[in-house]
Design an enzyme around this catalytic site. Structure first.
Site, PDB file in Angstrom:
ATOM      1  N   GLU A  86       0.838  -1.208   0.000  1.00 48.61           N
ATOM      2  CA  GLU A  86       0.000   0.000   0.000  1.00 48.61           C
ATOM      3  C   GLU A  86       0.868   1.252   0.000  1.00 48.61           C
ATOM      4  OE1 GLU A  86      -2.704   1.225  -0.510  1.00 48.61           O
ATOM      5  OE2 GLU A  86      -4.412   0.225   0.416  1.00 48.61           O
ATOM      6  N   ASP A  99      -4.074   4.687   6.521  1.00 46.75           N
ATOM      7  CA  ASP A  99      -4.657   5.889   7.122  1.00 46.75           C
ATOM      8  C   ASP A  99      -5.662   5.444   8.197  1.00 46.75           C
ATOM      9  OD1 ASP A  99      -5.758   8.398   7.541  1.00 46.75           O
ATOM     10  OD2 ASP A  99      -5.933   8.909   5.443  1.00 46.75           O
ATOM     11  N   LYS A 101      -0.021   6.655   8.741  1.00 46.64           N
ATOM     12  CA  LYS A 101      -0.566   7.862   9.378  1.00 46.64           C
ATOM     13  C   LYS A 101      -1.401   7.420  10.587  1.00 46.64           C
ATOM     14  CE  LYS A 101      -2.185  11.406   6.616  1.00 46.64           C
ATOM     15  NZ  LYS A 101      -3.240  12.090   5.815  1.00 46.64           N
ATOM     16  N   PHE A 145      -2.083  16.648   4.465  1.00 48.57           N
ATOM     17  CA  PHE A 145      -2.542  16.221   3.151  1.00 48.57           C
ATOM     18  C   PHE A 145      -1.345  15.930   2.262  1.00 48.57           C
ATOM     19  CE2 PHE A 145      -6.799  16.506   1.090  1.00 48.57           C
ATOM     20  CZ  PHE A 145      -6.464  15.620   0.083  1.00 48.57           C
ATOM     21  N   VAL A 146      -0.951  14.665   2.203  1.00 51.31           N
ATOM     22  CA  VAL A 146       0.251  14.317   1.445  1.00 51.31           C
ATOM     23  C   VAL A 146      -0.098  13.836   0.040  1.00 51.31           C
ATOM     24  CG1 VAL A 146       1.731  13.834   3.421  1.00 51.31           C
ATOM     25  CG2 VAL A 146       0.303  12.019   2.529  1.00 51.31           C
ATOM     26  N   ASP A 181      -2.647  10.796  -4.528  1.00 46.35           N
ATOM     27  CA  ASP A 181      -3.339  11.847  -5.271  1.00 46.35           C
ATOM     28  C   ASP A 181      -4.113  12.813  -4.387  1.00 46.35           C
ATOM     29  OD1 ASP A 181      -5.454   9.960  -4.545  1.00 46.35           O
ATOM     30  OD2 ASP A 181      -6.713  11.063  -5.953  1.00 46.35           O
TER      31      ASP A 181
HETATM   32  C1  PRP Z   1      -5.811   5.332  -0.408  1.00 42.34           C
HETATM   33  C2  PRP Z   1      -4.654   4.357  -0.218  1.00 42.34           C
HETATM   34  C3  PRP Z   1      -5.279   3.235   0.530  1.00 42.34           C
HETATM   35  C4  PRP Z   1      -6.376   3.892   1.326  1.00 42.34           C
HETATM   36  C5  PRP Z   1      -5.925   4.040   2.731  1.00 42.34           C
HETATM   37  O1  PRP Z   1      -6.519   4.940  -1.533  1.00 42.34           O
HETATM   38  O2  PRP Z   1      -4.112   3.956  -1.432  1.00 42.34           O
HETATM   39  O3  PRP Z   1      -5.813   2.252  -0.344  1.00 42.34           O
HETATM   40  O4  PRP Z   1      -6.611   5.180   0.756  1.00 42.34           O
HETATM   41  O5  PRP Z   1      -6.893   4.700   3.469  1.00 42.34           O
HETATM   42  P1  PRP Z   1      -7.600   4.038   4.723  1.00 42.34           P
HETATM   43  O6  PRP Z   1      -6.527   3.446   5.599  1.00 42.34           O
HETATM   44  O7  PRP Z   1      -8.267   5.220   5.375  1.00 42.34           O
HETATM   45  O8  PRP Z   1      -8.581   3.024   4.248  1.00 42.34           O
HETATM   46  P2  PRP Z   1      -7.619   5.863  -2.208  1.00 42.34           P
HETATM   47  O9  PRP Z   1      -8.986   5.464  -1.704  1.00 42.34           O
HETATM   48  O10 PRP Z   1      -7.243   7.305  -2.046  1.00 42.34           O
HETATM   49  O11 PRP Z   1      -7.544   5.403  -3.703  1.00 42.34           O
HETATM   50  P3  PRP Z   1      -6.266   5.423  -4.681  1.00 42.34           P
HETATM   51  O12 PRP Z   1      -5.318   4.349  -4.196  1.00 42.34           O
HETATM   52  O13 PRP Z   1      -6.855   5.110  -6.002  1.00 42.34           O
HETATM   53  O14 PRP Z   1      -5.652   6.798  -4.596  1.00 42.34           O
END
Ligand code: PRP
Length: 178
Positions: A98, A102, A130, A151-152, A158
């Site tokens: 990953e 978060d 995080k 906000f990274v 993205d």
């Molecule tokens: C981001 C990241 C993880 C998720 C983590 O994906 O890639 O998959 O959020 O967040 P969490 O721990 O709060 O669940 P995002 O939904 O932004 O999609 P992306 O990977 O397409 O940018």
């Protein structure tokens, strides 16, 4: 694009140095295990590419894609699989890759989903952790950096589908997202 970045958190060199060390550690742990490296799209695509090239062992590459319902502030924990694996992971050593851990809701769902397919072992490797925003109890054995609640973006991460191609990780200027 780079004018939108208020602060650089990790430079290209800092990312490469940490990822080389992480790759060497994982290569030692998984020597002769032919691990199944599963990247969670889209955010992890850049990290995955560098991480596997820092591992001098045999391994397989797979991708999963998920989308969560709602935005980051109203995340209900409901996660939907939008791209499934293309191979069997039963009795395999799985490493889920990953870009950021978060709230933990995405990985919490995915680990449950993958566990049902009966891998021999399963660990998480996340570039960024995080911990301030954690809602689900998720353990990542391999971590690149622990980041503050900012906000990274960049290096795959993205904001509104932009900035994924920034070569380093930075924090956006507040006026960009306010
Ligand atoms: C981001 C990241 C993880 C998720 C983590 O994906 O890639 O998959 O959020 O967040 P969490 O721990 O709060 O669940 P995002 O939904 O932004 O999609 P992306 O990977 O397409 O940018």
């Amino acid at each position: 694009m780079q004018n939108d970045v208020g602060k650089v958190l990790y430079t290209v060199e800092e990312l490469q140095s940490r990822i080389q060390a992480l790759g060497a550690e994982m290569a030692a742990d998984y020597k002769d295990k032919n691990p199944m490296m599963i990247a969670v799209l889209k955010g992890s695509f850049v990290f995955m590419a560098d991480l596997v090239r820092a591992m001098d062992i045999h391994c397989q590459i797979e991708f999963l894609a998920v989308s969560s319902y709602g935005n980051q502030t109203t995340n209900t924990g409901a996660v939907r699989l939008t791209k499934d694996l293309t191979c069997d992971i039963a009795d395999r050593h799985v490493i889920v890759v990953e870009d950021i851990l978060d709230s933990g809701l995405t990985l919490n769902y995915l680990m449950g989903y993958l566990k049902n397919r009966q891998p021999a072992s399963m660990e998480i490797c996340t570039l960024l952790d995080k911990p301030d925003r954690r809602q689900a109890n998720v353990y990542a054995k391999y971590k690149g950096f622990t980041v503050p609640n900012a906000f990274v973006v960049g290096y795959g991460l993205d904001y509104a589908e932009q900035y994924r191609n920034l070569p380093y990780i930075g924090v956006l200027k507040p006026e960009i997202y306010e």
